[in-house]
Design a protein around this motif. Structure first.
Motif, PDB file in Angstrom:
ATOM      1  N   ALA A   1     -29.497 -38.093 -15.964  1.00 14.83           N
ATOM      2  CA  ALA A   1     -30.452 -38.598 -16.960  1.00 14.83           C
ATOM      3  C   ALA A   1     -31.600 -37.635 -17.234  1.00 14.83           C
TER       4      ALA A   1
ATOM      5  N   TYR B   1     -16.758 -39.787  -8.290  1.00 22.15           N
ATOM      6  CA  TYR B   1     -18.094 -40.383  -8.302  1.00 22.15           C
ATOM      7  C   TYR B   1     -18.753 -40.029  -9.617  1.00 22.15           C
ATOM      8  N   LEU B   2     -19.260 -41.037 -10.303  1.00 20.91           N
ATOM      9  CA  LEU B   2     -19.970 -40.782 -11.550  1.00 20.91           C
ATOM     10  C   LEU B   2     -21.465 -40.763 -11.287  1.00 20.91           C
ATOM     11  N   CYS B   3     -22.100 -39.641 -11.619  1.00 26.76           N
ATOM     12  CA  CYS B   3     -23.532 -39.512 -11.381  1.00 26.76           C
ATOM     13  C   CYS B   3     -24.233 -39.094 -12.664  1.00 26.76           C
ATOM     14  N   ASN B   4     -25.232 -39.856 -13.028  1.00 26.78           N
ATOM     15  CA  ASN B   4     -25.935 -39.644 -14.272  1.00 26.78           C
ATOM     16  C   ASN B   4     -27.336 -39.115 -13.973  1.00 26.78           C
TER      17      ASN B   4
ATOM     18  N   GLU C   1     -24.066 -47.636 -13.255  1.00 28.54           N
ATOM     19  CA  GLU C   1     -24.409 -46.475 -12.447  1.00 28.54           C
ATOM     20  C   GLU C   1     -25.911 -46.471 -12.163  1.00 28.54           C
TER      21      GLU C   1
ATOM     22  N   TYR D   1     -28.597 -36.607  -6.256  1.00 23.94           N
ATOM     23  CA  TYR D   1     -27.158 -36.844  -6.372  1.00 23.94           C
ATOM     24  C   TYR D   1     -26.365 -35.782  -5.631  1.00 23.94           C
TER      25      TYR D   1
ATOM     26  N   THR E   1     -27.031 -25.438  -0.380  1.00 17.48           N
ATOM     27  CA  THR E   1     -26.406 -26.250   0.659  1.00 17.48           C
ATOM     28  C   THR E   1     -24.911 -26.374   0.397  1.00 17.48           C
TER      29      THR E   1
ATOM     30  N   LYS F   1     -33.354 -36.479  -9.861  1.00 17.51           N
ATOM     31  CA  LYS F   1     -32.146 -37.282  -9.705  1.00 17.51           C
ATOM     32  C   LYS F   1     -30.951 -36.363  -9.471  1.00 17.51           C
TER      33      LYS F   1
ATOM     34  N   LEU G   1     -23.505 -45.476  -4.620  1.00 17.02           N
ATOM     35  CA  LEU G   1     -22.807 -44.514  -5.457  1.00 17.02           C
ATOM     36  C   LEU G   1     -21.680 -45.254  -6.161  1.00 17.02           C
ATOM     37  N   LEU G   2     -21.311 -44.790  -7.339  1.00 17.38           N
ATOM     38  CA  LEU G   2     -20.357 -45.497  -8.187  1.00 17.38           C
ATOM     39  C   LEU G   2     -19.063 -44.717  -8.382  1.00 17.38           C
ATOM     40  N   TYR G   3     -17.942 -45.369  -8.080  1.00 14.00           N
ATOM     41  CA  TYR G   3     -16.652 -44.764  -8.391  1.00 14.00           C
ATOM     42  C   TYR G   3     -16.270 -45.161  -9.812  1.00 14.00           C
ATOM     43  N   LEU G   4     -15.902 -44.177 -10.619  1.00 14.59           N
ATOM     44  CA  LEU G   4     -15.478 -44.470 -11.985  1.00 14.59           C
ATOM     45  C   LEU G   4     -13.955 -44.493 -12.040  1.00 14.59           C
TER      46      LEU G   4
ATOM     47  N   ARG H   1     -27.226 -34.032  -3.193  1.00 13.08           N
ATOM     48  CA  ARG H   1     -27.393 -34.288  -1.763  1.00 13.08           C
ATOM     49  C   ARG H   1     -26.490 -35.423  -1.300  1.00 13.08           C
ATOM     50  N   ALA H   2     -26.494 -36.490  -2.086  1.00 10.10           N
ATOM     51  CA  ALA H   2     -25.674 -37.653  -1.742  1.00 10.10           C
ATOM     52  C   ALA H   2     -24.190 -37.277  -1.737  1.00 10.10           C
ATOM     53  N   LEU H   3     -23.803 -36.438  -2.655  1.00  8.87           N
ATOM     54  CA  LEU H   3     -22.404 -36.035  -2.736  1.00  8.87           C
ATOM     55  C   LEU H   3     -22.015 -35.196  -1.525  1.00  8.87           C
ATOM     56  N   VAL H   4     -22.948 -34.386  -1.071  1.00 15.16           N
ATOM     57  CA  VAL H   4     -22.675 -33.604   0.135  1.00 15.16           C
ATOM     58  C   VAL H   4     -22.500 -34.548   1.320  1.00 15.16           C
ATOM     59  N   GLU H   5     -23.376 -35.525   1.414  1.00 14.47           N
ATOM     60  CA  GLU H   5     -23.247 -36.532   2.479  1.00 14.47           C
ATOM     61  C   GLU H   5     -21.879 -37.197   2.435  1.00 14.47           C
ATOM     62  N   GLN H   6     -21.420 -37.490   1.237  1.00 16.73           N
ATOM     63  CA  GLN H   6     -20.125 -38.147   1.083  1.00 16.73           C
ATOM     64  C   GLN H   6     -18.975 -37.214   1.421  1.00 16.73           C
ATOM     65  N   GLN H   7     -19.306 -35.950   1.665  1.00 12.48           N
ATOM     66  CA  GLN H   7     -18.289 -34.955   2.001  1.00 12.48           C
ATOM     67  C   GLN H   7     -17.276 -34.754   0.869  1.00 12.48           C
TER      68      GLN H   7
ATOM     69  N   VAL I   1     -27.208 -32.241   6.683  1.00 12.50           N
ATOM     70  CA  VAL I   1     -26.925 -33.439   5.877  1.00 12.50           C
ATOM     71  C   VAL I   1     -25.951 -34.291   6.675  1.00 12.50           C
ATOM     72  N   ARG I   2     -26.248 -35.568   6.784  1.00 11.33           N
ATOM     73  CA  ARG I   2     -25.352 -36.353   7.629  1.00 11.33           C
ATOM     74  C   ARG I   2     -24.023 -36.695   6.967  1.00 11.33           C
ATOM     75  N   ASN I   3     -23.080 -36.964   7.819  1.00 14.65           N
ATOM     76  CA  ASN I   3     -21.718 -37.228   7.374  1.00 14.65           C
ATOM     77  C   ASN I   3     -21.534 -38.712   7.072  1.00 14.65           C
ATOM     78  N   ALA I   4     -21.383 -39.005   5.784  1.00 15.71           N
ATOM     79  CA  ALA I   4     -21.285 -40.407   5.373  1.00 15.71           C
ATOM     80  C   ALA I   4     -20.019 -41.075   5.894  1.00 15.71           C
TER      81      ALA I   4
END
Lengths: 235, 235
Positions: free
Chosen positions: A106, A101-104, B90, A115, A141, A111, B99-102, A117-123, B54-57
């Motif tokens: 910025a 996953y590419l996260c910028n 992104e 990000y 977390t 942000k 979210l973006l996969y690179l 947090r979102a990555l944790v959600e994505q497991q 955090v929820r499980n995506a």
DNA sequence: CTGAAAGCGCTTACAG
DNA sequence: CTGAAAGCGCTTACAG
């Protein structure tokens, strides 16, 4: 049901039905082919190839409890230094069957936190992070969940925090030592603001080399012993 | 069970237990908070905040049937042109909660195909692709599954295939026209190999402009009317 | 407004 | 070697 049945295949269930086996067997063909009889395996593989079945990673990951994805959070992908990091990270991930996953971030701590947090959600299986300032609170977390995090281009205060970073003091020392070794005595140091750690560190290295003075009075051929060329425009 | 129970929270189930509600209610607090009574909502939110749940995506996406992720497959992230594409993609993805996969195909059709396949497995909502040569066969799988694909920097032969690309013929025309308009008559065109479509197109545009000749014999101020500056080193 | 229950598509012990 | 069944953690109709 004919063996050329190509009706909508979405499921591993559809594959099982067309191949005339149980879904467990299809799964085994996919994950532990050695446990399946040759003729059964070939039949299932034929159906998979013919129908173009692709398994659902969400279901797979939910069941397995891991995702084989990693997150890279950088301050700015446009910066050549981070682009190179991204490229190398993506390469390494692919080699091991991981997706990146590419996260910028910025430059925004908000942000960055979002990000993470979102990555944790994505497991995600792990995170590569170029922290902006303070290590963000979300890190707790990740820590609590046991998600490995590696800091990039920044050493950590915390002793148990992995990190990779260039030894910029050494780089500055190397550069200045080289100049001294080829006989230069009036050395200028051009850099960016000292508030950028990398710059300040290089200056410290240069100063250290100057204090130490020339080691041996031999001349190396011009163009040899390049040093400190890890500067990829972060300043 | 006291309300300050902080025992391991992994599940939405744990949250429900601690908050004394059903998991459906916790889910509602997360997804349709307006359907939950204020006092219940606040209680659940408090537990979530306190425990850092955090929820499980994976579970979420499996159930919902969509992932809110998109894949970007480029030929080379290190190339400034694609870096900029990656950055912008992104950005846009984030703005919409994706979210973006690179994915770096690195000029290999095999890697490209493997990535496309992996992205289908991940159930991505869409794909951005800079195709290498032929449109890969996996594209049929994406098409069959209805996964939207947009070609980047390359127009498609297929009429129903979305794509974004620079009009390089126009760019070359613009550049040559500009030179003609400021009175230049002996014009050189420096480029890379003609096998690169962008380069050949620009040449075609330049030729078109030369054939047409200067339009009006007025001079524009120097530095005005820059044209064809979309060349970001793809050659 | 809330809860019980089904089901998303897989994998993995467990029998047979 | 193969199948039946449980369960991963959620969301979403559906009752109440």
């Amino acid at each position: 049901m004919s063996t050329t049945d190509t009706s909508v295949i979405h499921d591993i269930r559809d594959v099982a039905r067309v191949a005339g086996v149980s879904i467990g067997t299809v799964s085994n063909v996919l994950n532990r082919p050695h446990m399946v009889a040759d003729t059964t395996r070939e039949r299932v593989e034929e159906v998979i190839a013919r129908t173009g079945f692709v398994r659902n990673a969400s279901a797979r990951h939910l069941r397995q409890g891991r995702t084989r994805t990693i997150g890279l959070v950088v301050q700015d992908v446009m910066n050549p230094f981070f682009t190179e990091v991204a490229r190398a990270a993506e390469d390494a991930a692919t080699d091991s069957g991981y997706l990146l996953y590419l996260c910028n971030s910025a430059g925004s701590p908000e942000k960055e936190a979002a990000y993470l947090r979102a990555l944790v959600e994505q497991q995600v299986s792990g995170v590569l992070l170029t922290p902006l300032q303070e290590i963000p609170a979300v890190m707790n977390t990740l820590r609590a969940r046991g998600t490995p995090v590696v800091l990039v281009d920044r050493a950590s205060e915390q002793p148990d925090q992995c990190s990779t970073a260039v030894d910029d003091v050494h780089g500055g020392d190397l550069a200045a030592s080289h100049l001294l070794s080829i006989g230069r005595r009036r050395i200028a140091f051009i850099s960016s603001t000292w508030s950028i750690r990398q710059c300040a560190d290089r200056r410290a290295g240069v100063r250290r080399a100057l204090r130490r003075g020339p080691a041996v009075r031999t001349r190396s051929p011009a163009g040899t012993g390049r040093a400190g060329d890890d500067d990829a425009g972060r300043g």
